[in-house]
Design an enzyme around this catalytic site. Structure first.
Site, PDB file in Angstrom:
ATOM      1  N   ILE A  30      26.724 -65.254 -48.836  1.00  0.00           N
ATOM      2  CA  ILE A  30      26.366 -66.032 -47.634  1.00  0.00           C
ATOM      3  C   ILE A  30      26.761 -65.292 -46.348  1.00  0.00           C
ATOM      4  O   ILE A  30      26.216 -65.555 -45.282  1.00  0.00           O
ATOM      5  CB  ILE A  30      27.041 -67.426 -47.705  1.00  0.00           C
ATOM      6  CG1 ILE A  30      26.285 -68.446 -46.888  1.00  0.00           C
ATOM      7  CG2 ILE A  30      28.517 -67.367 -47.324  1.00  0.00           C
ATOM      8  CD1 ILE A  30      26.702 -69.886 -47.166  1.00  0.00           C
ATOM      9  N   GLU A  95      39.036 -64.339 -52.161  1.00  0.00           N
ATOM     10  CA  GLU A  95      39.043 -65.641 -51.483  1.00  0.00           C
ATOM     11  C   GLU A  95      38.604 -66.750 -52.416  1.00  0.00           C
ATOM     12  O   GLU A  95      39.082 -67.886 -52.300  1.00  0.00           O
ATOM     13  CB  GLU A  95      38.104 -65.601 -50.269  1.00  0.00           C
ATOM     14  CG  GLU A  95      38.654 -64.761 -49.125  1.00  0.00           C
ATOM     15  CD  GLU A  95      37.645 -64.561 -48.007  1.00  0.00           C
ATOM     16  OE1 GLU A  95      36.533 -65.123 -48.082  1.00  0.00           O
ATOM     17  OE2 GLU A  95      37.974 -63.818 -47.069  1.00  0.00           O
ATOM     18  N   HIS A 100      34.008 -62.759 -59.692  1.00  0.00           N
ATOM     19  CA  HIS A 100      32.707 -62.329 -59.167  1.00  0.00           C
ATOM     20  C   HIS A 100      32.727 -60.830 -58.921  1.00  0.00           C
ATOM     21  O   HIS A 100      33.717 -60.267 -58.465  1.00  0.00           O
ATOM     22  CB  HIS A 100      32.326 -63.084 -57.887  1.00  0.00           C
ATOM     23  CG  HIS A 100      33.394 -63.114 -56.851  1.00  0.00           C
ATOM     24  ND1 HIS A 100      34.457 -63.993 -56.898  1.00  0.00           N
ATOM     25  CD2 HIS A 100      33.581 -62.371 -55.730  1.00  0.00           C
ATOM     26  CE1 HIS A 100      35.246 -63.783 -55.857  1.00  0.00           C
ATOM     27  NE2 HIS A 100      34.733 -62.787 -55.122  1.00  0.00           N
ATOM     28  N   HIS A 102      31.025 -57.972 -56.743  1.00  0.00           N
ATOM     29  CA  HIS A 102      30.211 -57.725 -55.550  1.00  0.00           C
ATOM     30  C   HIS A 102      29.299 -56.527 -55.817  1.00  0.00           C
ATOM     31  O   HIS A 102      29.774 -55.458 -56.224  1.00  0.00           O
ATOM     32  CB  HIS A 102      31.091 -57.363 -54.346  1.00  0.00           C
ATOM     33  CG  HIS A 102      31.987 -58.464 -53.847  1.00  0.00           C
ATOM     34  ND1 HIS A 102      31.678 -59.246 -52.748  1.00  0.00           N
ATOM     35  CD2 HIS A 102      33.192 -58.899 -54.274  1.00  0.00           C
ATOM     36  CE1 HIS A 102      32.665 -60.105 -52.522  1.00  0.00           C
ATOM     37  NE2 HIS A 102      33.598 -59.914 -53.435  1.00  0.00           N
TER      38      HIS A 102
HETATM   39  P1  AMP Z   1      36.050 -62.527 -52.383  1.00  0.00           P
HETATM   40  O1  AMP Z   1      36.661 -62.291 -51.031  1.00  0.00           O
HETATM   41  O2  AMP Z   1      36.008 -61.307 -53.255  1.00  0.00           O
HETATM   42  O3  AMP Z   1      36.674 -63.720 -53.085  1.00  0.00           O
HETATM   43  O4  AMP Z   1      34.544 -62.861 -52.116  1.00  0.00           O
HETATM   44  C1  AMP Z   1      34.048 -64.156 -51.962  1.00  0.00           C
HETATM   45  C2  AMP Z   1      32.681 -64.019 -51.372  1.00  0.00           C
HETATM   46  O5  AMP Z   1      32.002 -65.252 -51.555  1.00  0.00           O
HETATM   47  C3  AMP Z   1      32.674 -63.723 -49.874  1.00  0.00           C
HETATM   48  O6  AMP Z   1      32.008 -62.483 -49.648  1.00  0.00           O
HETATM   49  C4  AMP Z   1      31.927 -64.907 -49.270  1.00  0.00           C
HETATM   50  O7  AMP Z   1      31.093 -64.538 -48.205  1.00  0.00           O
HETATM   51  C5  AMP Z   1      31.130 -65.427 -50.460  1.00  0.00           C
HETATM   52  N1  AMP Z   1      30.777 -66.843 -50.440  1.00  0.00           N
HETATM   53  C6  AMP Z   1      31.601 -67.888 -50.201  1.00  0.00           C
HETATM   54  N2  AMP Z   1      30.919 -69.056 -50.284  1.00  0.00           N
HETATM   55  C7  AMP Z   1      29.641 -68.731 -50.598  1.00  0.00           C
HETATM   56  C8  AMP Z   1      28.448 -69.470 -50.836  1.00  0.00           C
HETATM   57  N3  AMP Z   1      28.434 -70.817 -50.755  1.00  0.00           N
HETATM   58  N4  AMP Z   1      27.307 -68.807 -51.128  1.00  0.00           N
HETATM   59  C9  AMP Z   1      27.309 -67.460 -51.202  1.00  0.00           C
HETATM   60  N5  AMP Z   1      28.397 -66.698 -51.009  1.00  0.00           N
HETATM   61  C10 AMP Z   1      29.556 -67.310 -50.710  1.00  0.00           C
END
Ligand code: AMP
Length: 114
Positions: A30, A95, A100, A102
């Site tokens: 997002i 976060e 996940h 990337h």
């Molecule tokens: P991390 O910091 O590795 O936990 O990455 C979490 C990622 O999830 C971040 O890059 C956010 O931008 C992404 N994110 C959080 N909420 C959403 C959502 N509803 N849809 C798509 N991506 C999301």
């Protein structure tokens, strides 16, 4: 514990889904950090990399890599290259505590990462 990604898996909140299989979901980040930024997640709840065991999760990890390669191909970034990243825990910048991967591409990546 369920996170926002469980809601995306259950289609309770929308996401821009680019790939789905029995085990995996992939959707556009997002808040993209590159022209292509896709998150590849397992449908089962695994909080982080340190919860993975090769003996238990090797097929799932293989599915995630296969999905990444397919998406990179579909999005036209396989030839020029891309980056795959797992952030793990606070210092890793994680976060969302649902595993996940990337997939980042479409521009030259910096090294070392910030
Ligand atoms: P991390 O910091 O590795 O936990 O990455 C979490 C990622 O999830 C971040 O890059 C956010 O931008 C992404 N994110 C959080 N909420 C959403 C959502 N509803 N849809 C798509 N991506 C999301």
């Amino acid at each position: 514990m369920a996170t926002i990604f469980s809601k995306i898996i259950n289609k309770e909140i929308p996401a821009d889904i680019v790939f789905e299989s029995e085990t995996i979901l992939a959707f556009k980040d997002i808040n993209p950090k590159a022209p292509v930024h896709v998150l590849i997640i397992p449908k089962i709840e695994i909080p982080k990399v340190t919860d993975l065991k090769a003996s238990e999760h090797s097929l799932l990890l293989g599915d995630m890599i296969d999905a990444a390669n397919k998406i990179a191909n579909d999005m036209g970034i396989a030839e020029e290259g891309f980056r795959l990243v797992f952030n793990c825990g606070d210092n890793g910048g994680q976060e969302v505590y649902h595993l996940h991967l990337h997939l980042l591409g479409g521009r030259k990546m910096n090294w070392p990462p910030g």
